[in-house]
Design a protein around this motif. Structure first.
Motif, mmCIF file in Angstrom:
data_model
loop_
_atom_site.group_PDB
_atom_site.id
_atom_site.type_symbol
_atom_site.label_atom_id
_atom_site.label_comp_id
_atom_site.label_asym_id
_atom_site.label_seq_id
_atom_site.Cartn_x
_atom_site.Cartn_y
_atom_site.Cartn_z
ATOM 1 N N THR A 41 20.352 2.210 -20.829
ATOM 2 C CA THR A 41 20.263 0.893 -21.053
ATOM 3 C C THR A 41 21.218 -0.085 -20.971
ATOM 4 O O THR A 41 20.737 -0.955 -20.095
ATOM 5 C CB THR A 41 19.286 0.776 -22.626
ATOM 6 O OG1 THR A 41 18.374 1.619 -22.812
ATOM 7 C CG2 THR A 41 18.823 -0.516 -22.900
ATOM 8 N N TYR A 44 21.663 -1.864 -17.607
ATOM 9 C CA TYR A 44 20.786 -2.726 -16.952
ATOM 10 C C TYR A 44 20.545 -4.011 -17.777
ATOM 11 O O TYR A 44 20.411 -5.092 -17.606
ATOM 12 C CB TYR A 44 19.136 -2.122 -16.898
ATOM 13 C CG TYR A 44 19.023 -0.993 -16.106
ATOM 14 C CD1 TYR A 44 19.256 -1.304 -14.560
ATOM 15 C CD2 TYR A 44 19.228 0.257 -16.531
ATOM 16 C CE1 TYR A 44 18.866 -0.103 -13.652
ATOM 17 C CE2 TYR A 44 19.309 1.490 -15.650
ATOM 18 C CZ TYR A 44 19.104 1.112 -14.201
ATOM 19 O OH TYR A 44 18.828 2.349 -13.318
ATOM 20 N N ASN A 45 20.869 -3.690 -19.278
ATOM 21 C CA ASN A 45 20.803 -5.064 -20.266
ATOM 22 C C ASN A 45 22.030 -4.937 -20.827
ATOM 23 O O ASN A 45 22.219 -4.252 -21.955
ATOM 24 C CB ASN A 45 19.351 -4.582 -21.159
ATOM 25 C CG ASN A 45 19.272 -5.587 -22.203
ATOM 26 O OD1 ASN A 45 19.916 -6.745 -22.092
ATOM 27 N ND2 ASN A 45 18.266 -5.247 -22.717
ATOM 28 N N VAL A 52 13.502 -1.651 -20.364
ATOM 29 C CA VAL A 52 13.955 -2.072 -19.179
ATOM 30 C C VAL A 52 12.901 -1.925 -18.066
ATOM 31 O O VAL A 52 12.665 -0.678 -17.956
ATOM 32 C CB VAL A 52 15.240 -1.786 -18.791
ATOM 33 C CG1 VAL A 52 15.858 -2.204 -17.498
ATOM 34 C CG2 VAL A 52 16.339 -2.037 -19.952
ATOM 35 N N TYR A 62 14.728 -7.194 -18.474
ATOM 36 C CA TYR A 62 14.688 -6.589 -19.772
ATOM 37 C C TYR A 62 14.163 -8.006 -20.581
ATOM 38 O O TYR A 62 14.050 -8.961 -20.277
ATOM 39 C CB TYR A 62 16.044 -6.208 -20.274
ATOM 40 C CG TYR A 62 17.225 -7.113 -19.844
ATOM 41 C CD1 TYR A 62 17.702 -6.981 -18.465
ATOM 42 C CD2 TYR A 62 17.821 -8.304 -20.560
ATOM 43 C CE1 TYR A 62 18.874 -7.652 -18.177
ATOM 44 C CE2 TYR A 62 18.692 -9.015 -20.142
ATOM 45 C CZ TYR A 62 19.054 -8.903 -18.822
ATOM 46 O OH TYR A 62 20.186 -9.628 -18.518
ATOM 47 N N GLU A 63 13.744 -7.541 -21.823
ATOM 48 C CA GLU A 63 13.288 -8.318 -22.984
ATOM 49 C C GLU A 63 11.806 -7.959 -22.740
ATOM 50 O O GLU A 63 11.322 -8.717 -21.878
ATOM 51 C CB GLU A 63 13.872 -9.549 -23.165
ATOM 52 C CG GLU A 63 13.070 -10.357 -24.120
ATOM 53 C CD GLU A 63 13.627 -10.100 -25.471
ATOM 54 O OE1 GLU A 63 14.776 -9.477 -25.730
ATOM 55 O OE2 GLU A 63 12.628 -10.180 -26.578
#
Ligand SMILES: N[C@@H](CCC(=O)N[C@@H](CS)C(=O)NCC(=O)O)C(=O)O
Length: 213
Positions: A41, A44-45, A52, A62-63
């Motif tokens: 994770t 990417y975030n 993601v 993301y989110e």
């Protein structure tokens, strides 16, 4: 093909997986424990949270709310957000309530993990109030909707958000009798859990074996 970095109990990841299934967009799932050092994770975030949505070019979106917005823009059909602006706001409000309940349940879960004597009672009471208040607000909408959808006349974002938070409570907050307290939410949950997209994404508890709190 898209890839979703997901955790089996995560209501946030479930929202994204349900939206992809409802839109019939092919994707693969990479199941992780976001609290373990091995999770991809953070690559990417920067906020180190899943879900993601990993795009074919290797970049990540993301989110969960933002991913759903992104999917709506990139894959508008079938629409999961109402076209009418006021209905859209009503749907987003339900999403805010549902995510807020999930956030409070997550905080409660980790506070409990601290163990007897370590957990803060006032903090847990505060989070419980958010869960109870949020459920009351969702129940009011479900009661007003009766047999129909929560917002407008078709399934969408509001139902995905409400359905996933209720499914999450079954995994992480079993002692809460929301079905007995709010029959309208129980009926809504049963109707949603019968959909193929919900049946394919039933939440499953995960063990966290590394120190988190
Ligand atoms: N607001 C975020 C919440 C996501 C979230 O809290 N994900 C959890 C898993 S259910 C996570 O990855 N937590 C790891 C962390 O907070 O460090 C969203 O909607 O995507």
């Amino acid at each position: 093909m898209y890839k979703v970095i997901s955790a089996t109990p995560s209501p946030y990841a479930r929202k994204v997986r349900i939206a992809l299934l409802e839109k019939a967009i092919p994707f693969e799932v990479q199941t992780e424990v976001p609290w373990h050092g091995t999770t991809a994770t953070p690559a990417y975030n920067p906020l180190e949270k899943l879900p993601v949505l990993v795009l074919p070019d290797g970049s990540g979106v993301y989110e969960s709310r933002f991913i759903l917005e992104w999917l709506e823009v990139m894959h508008p059909s079938p629409a999961l957000q109402p076209a009418d602006p006021l209905q859209r706001l009503a749907a987003r409000q339900i999403e805010v309530i549902a995510d807020g309940i999930c956030d409070a349940v997550v905080l409660l879960f980790f506070e409990r993990m601290r163990g007897a004597g370590q957990a803060s009672e006032p903090w847990m009471a505060r989070q419980r109030r958010k869960v109870e208040g949020g459920l009351r607000a969702l129940a009011q909408r479900a009661e007003a909707a009766g047999d129909g959808w929560l917002v407008g006349d078709s399934f969408g974002l509001a139902e995905i958000a409400a359905g996933t938070v209720l499914g999450y409570l079954a995994v992480r907050f079993q002692e809460l009798d929301w079905r007995g307290q709010y029959p309208a939410l129980a009926a809504l949950s049963a109707k949603l859990e019968a959909r193929p997209s919900f049946r394919a994404t039933v939440p499953v508890p995960q063990s966290i074996t590394e120190a988190v709190v």
